[in-house]
Design an enzyme around this catalytic site. Structure first.
Site, PDB file in Angstrom:
ATOM      1  N   GLU A 235      64.417  80.109  55.033  1.00 27.91           N
ATOM      2  CA  GLU A 235      64.873  78.987  54.219  1.00 27.91           C
ATOM      3  C   GLU A 235      63.766  77.974  53.875  1.00 27.91           C
ATOM      4  O   GLU A 235      63.716  77.493  52.735  1.00 27.91           O
ATOM      5  CB  GLU A 235      66.065  78.304  54.912  1.00 27.91           C
ATOM      6  CG  GLU A 235      67.310  79.189  54.855  1.00 27.91           C
ATOM      7  CD  GLU A 235      68.363  78.868  55.917  1.00 27.91           C
ATOM      8  OE1 GLU A 235      68.195  77.864  56.629  1.00 27.91           O
ATOM      9  OE2 GLU A 235      69.348  79.626  56.033  1.00 27.91           O
TER      10      GLU A 235
ATOM     11  N   ASP B 275      72.163  81.618  49.320  1.00 28.59           N
ATOM     12  CA  ASP B 275      72.028  80.806  50.529  1.00 28.59           C
ATOM     13  C   ASP B 275      73.344  80.981  51.287  1.00 28.59           C
ATOM     14  O   ASP B 275      74.366  80.410  50.913  1.00 28.59           O
ATOM     15  CB  ASP B 275      71.797  79.342  50.110  1.00 28.59           C
ATOM     16  CG  ASP B 275      71.811  78.394  51.304  1.00 28.59           C
ATOM     17  OD1 ASP B 275      71.954  78.867  52.446  1.00 28.59           O
ATOM     18  OD2 ASP B 275      71.687  77.170  51.078  1.00 28.59           O
TER      19      ASP B 275
ATOM     20  N   ASP C  48      65.285  70.784  57.769  1.00 30.44           N
ATOM     21  CA  ASP C  48      66.516  71.419  57.296  1.00 30.44           C
ATOM     22  C   ASP C  48      67.631  71.260  58.325  1.00 30.44           C
ATOM     23  O   ASP C  48      67.659  71.941  59.344  1.00 30.44           O
ATOM     24  CB  ASP C  48      66.224  72.911  57.033  1.00 30.44           C
ATOM     25  CG  ASP C  48      67.455  73.654  56.525  1.00 30.44           C
ATOM     26  OD1 ASP C  48      68.546  73.060  56.478  1.00 30.44           O
ATOM     27  OD2 ASP C  48      67.316  74.841  56.184  1.00 30.44           O
TER      28      ASP C  48
ATOM     29  N   LYS D 112      78.245  81.958  60.599  1.00 29.23           N
ATOM     30  CA  LYS D 112      76.802  82.168  60.743  1.00 29.23           C
ATOM     31  C   LYS D 112      76.351  81.918  62.186  1.00 29.23           C
ATOM     32  O   LYS D 112      75.411  82.532  62.665  1.00 29.23           O
ATOM     33  CB  LYS D 112      76.083  81.216  59.786  1.00 29.23           C
ATOM     34  CG  LYS D 112      74.599  81.442  59.639  1.00 29.23           C
ATOM     35  CD  LYS D 112      74.106  80.635  58.453  1.00 29.23           C
ATOM     36  CE  LYS D 112      72.607  80.582  58.349  1.00 29.23           C
ATOM     37  NZ  LYS D 112      72.191  79.781  57.191  1.00 29.23           N
TER      38      LYS D 112
END
Ligand code: AMP
Length: 623
Positions: free
Chosen positions: A187, A25, A209, A87
């Site tokens: 994800e 992850d 999320d 990211k």
């Protein structure tokens, strides 16, 4: 120059023995690595027993990058050389980075192209791919130390909303780190697997999320152990960091009266705001003390400060449900993922909206990595993972165009991937030395009703009679959905190949629309296909008889020639009527009245008693 199907051998992807693979992850704030041990998937700790690796990298002149906790600590004192939340920078242009950099922490290398921006650090210019690769290297080292072996590959998770550029840069980072990507996995399904929701028969699951930098809501429908994404929504610029920013701004106003702060001070304040935010997840209120200012902030006050951000998350949930034509009552489970879902205000808002509390018993930081670890075990072929289910399926059938503009489906829709299927085809014309291959996607029978994915040609087929060449066409979809089509002429081994991403430019809406149309037109499509096939068969037979009469017409009596000619006329009339049944009947009749002629030709040319064959078979054996 086209194709006809002759047989249908299938084969599946090979399966291997136990090998080392991990799920990663690669988070905005923290990254984790998970792997399967004895049928269970676990998060791997570092040497200090820490599971979360802060996704922070510090660059110092002439020394290797510092990754993780130490770099995170350095972010306060050395913000210019410490990259956080990289990211968020993946796949972005220089202007996009500048616009998203509200704190103004990054110095962009002005010598770099607008489309390939890099950050200036004490150790030279570093682009987001290099920074991500440095994080991955730290995770690989952790895994290889722990597992005492070399990793063969990894499943890396990405937000459902990542575009192609962002996904590609994630892959590039892995390559740079020397890691083979088994799959980039979204994800949300990963998290649902971690919660074991795949073991249920069916149901609708919302994955909420809220990470450090991105927000994703996905509505998954589970049927027979396979998750299908019904709708997704989100915001690539909303996350826990924004709650830090809101709190830091409020603090700045309280402590400094809104005066402009230098980078170091901003970083320090942000760090403090983050600590307070975390404490407010467990406490009703927190004592504040910053510089020579002190105060108190309650959880309720903090929720009010963040009301807009919280409302944005619920608005997205509402949109996702609406897109999938579902109501809150249709949702069986809500899964919370991402560190920021620990905030009680978020949990309360979700509970209120869905009318039931979300699942929170797995650490929201670990769920995605655990799901990725499960996937890695499956993809690498480890037996222990057999009881876990594959998540990804091919959403629309993949096939090629055959004669008559028809589609021959090679990998049907809903086949789990990775998969490989092969089918044999042959030439349509005598002496045909090349074949045009047209790769299409969709459920309809006619090429014009499907999506065209790619065209390519196979050349170098040795000249033979029509139908004699064997061309094996293999469709392979890898774990990441990339399709490779390989055509091979079996006698010479001559091959041609093309790769295409069938999902490119395809969203959930267009998939749904294509499926809807295929259901609506199923009956008429079937009839159309039968008609086209009958027409094709009829014209092939007539062509063969014409050619045979030209060469051996002398073998027929006048009466026989008349009977054949009238059968041809009747077949042509049936073709005009466009009824597949009539065409079949007349084709049969023509075959019958010409069979004696075929037999005579065979006797003449080969002298062997292969009676009963149709004209075109004789024709082929004569060439
Ligand atoms: P992720 O990208 O999933 O690692 O998410 C990290 C985000 O979760 C950051 O914004 C953290 O500040 C936030 N976070 C982690 N723990 C907590 C907590 N106890 N309360 C509130 N936010 C948290």
């Amino acid at each position: 120059m086209s194709l006809l199907q002759i047989s249908e051998p299938n084969f599946e992807s090979p399966v291997s023995t136990h090998r080392l693979a991990v799920g990663i992850d690669l988070g905005t704030t923290n990254s984790l690595v998970a792997t399967g041990c004895g049928g269970r998937v676990e998060i791997l700790p570092d040497l200090d027993g820490e599971y979360l690796l802060p996704s922070v990298v510090q660059y110092r002149k002439g020394s290797p990058p510092v990754v993780g906790e130490k770099a995170k600590a350095a972010a306060v004192a050395d913000p210019e050389n410490t990259v956080i939340s990289v990211k968020r920078l993946l796949g972005k242009s220089a202007t996009e980075i500048k616009n998203s950099d509200t704190v103004g922490r990054y110095r962009l290398d002005s010598s770099r192209d607008e489309k390939a921006p890099a950050l200036l650090t004490a150790n030279g210019s570093r682009d987001p791919v290099q920074v991500s690769a440095d994080i991955l290297k730290a995770l690989i080292a952790r895994a290889e130390d722990f597992l005492k072996g070399k990793l063969e590959g990894a499943v890396i998770t990405v937000p459902a909303y990542f575009n192609d550029a962002q996904r590609q840069q994630t892959r590039d980072a892995a390559r740079l780190a020397g890691l083979k990507v088994l799959r980039l996995l979204n994800e949300p399904p990963a998290a649902a697997v971690a919660y074991g929701l795949d073991s249920k028969d069916q149901g609708n699951v919302v994955v909420f999320d809220l990470g450090g930098g991105t927000f994703d809501v996905s509505l998954l429908s589970l049927k027979k152990g396979i998750f299908q994404v019904l709708a997704t929504g989100g915001d690539t610029a909303l996350g826990g960091d924004d709650f830090d920013n809101v709190l830091a701004e409020w603090l700045s106003l309280q402590v400094f009266g809104g005066k402009k702060l230098d980078l170091g001070e901003q970083s320090k304040l942000l760090h403090y705001a983050n600590q307070i935010k975390h404490q407010l997840s467990d406490l009703e209120s927190v004592e504040l003390s910053y510089a020579d200012w002190s105060g108190r902030l309650s959880h309720v006050q903090f929720s009010t400060l963040c009301e807009d951000l919280i409302n944005r998350t619920i608005k997205t949930c509402r949109r996702v449900l609406r897109d999938a034509s579902k109501s809150v009552g249709d949702i069986d489970n809500i899964v919370m993922v991402g560190g920021a879902t620990r905030m009680p205000a978020i949990r309360a808002a979700v509970t209120q909206y869905f009318g039931k509390p979300p699942l929170t018993h797995i650490d929201p930081d670990r769920a995605v990595a655990i799901g990725a670890g499960v996937q890695a075990e499956i993809l690498i072929g480890n037996k222990a993972a057999n009881n876990f289910l594959l998540l990804d399926v091919n959403p629309l059938s993949l096939g090629i165009e055959t004669m008559g503009e028809l589609v021959e489906k090679i990998i049907p829709r809903n086949t789990t991937i990775p998969v490989a299927r092969a089918q044999e085809f042959t030439t349509f014309k005598d002496g045909q030395t090349a074949m045009k291959l047209h790769v299409v996607q969709g459920e309809r029978e006619l090429v014009s009703d499907c999506r065209s994915l790619a065209h390519f040609e196979l050349r170098g087929i040795p000249p033979m009679v029509a139908g004699a060449a064997k061309v094996r066409v293999t469709f392979q979809v890898d774990a990441d959905g990339l399709l490779s089509v390989i055509a091979e002429e079996c006698s010479t081994g001559q091959t041609a190949e093309i790769q295409v991403k069938p999902s490119y430019g395809l969203d959930a809406d267009s998939i749904e629309q294509m499926l809807k149309l295929s259901h609506e037109h199923a009956h008429e499509d079937m009839e159309l296909r039968a008609l086209k096939e009958a027409q094709l068969e009829a014209s092939q037979l007539m062509e063969a008889i014409d050619a045979a009469i030209e060469v051996d017409g002398g073998l027929l009596t006048k009466e026989e020639a008349r009977v054949i000619s009238s059968a041809i006329t009747e077949l042509k009339q049936a073709l005009d009527k466009e009824s597949s049944g009539r065409i079949h009947e007349q084709t049969e009749k023509l075959n019958k009245v010409s069979s004696e002629f075929a037999a005579r030709r065979m006797d003449l040319h080969i002298g062997k008693g292969l009676r009963g064959e149709s004209i075109d078979a004789v024709d082929q054996s004569n060439k």
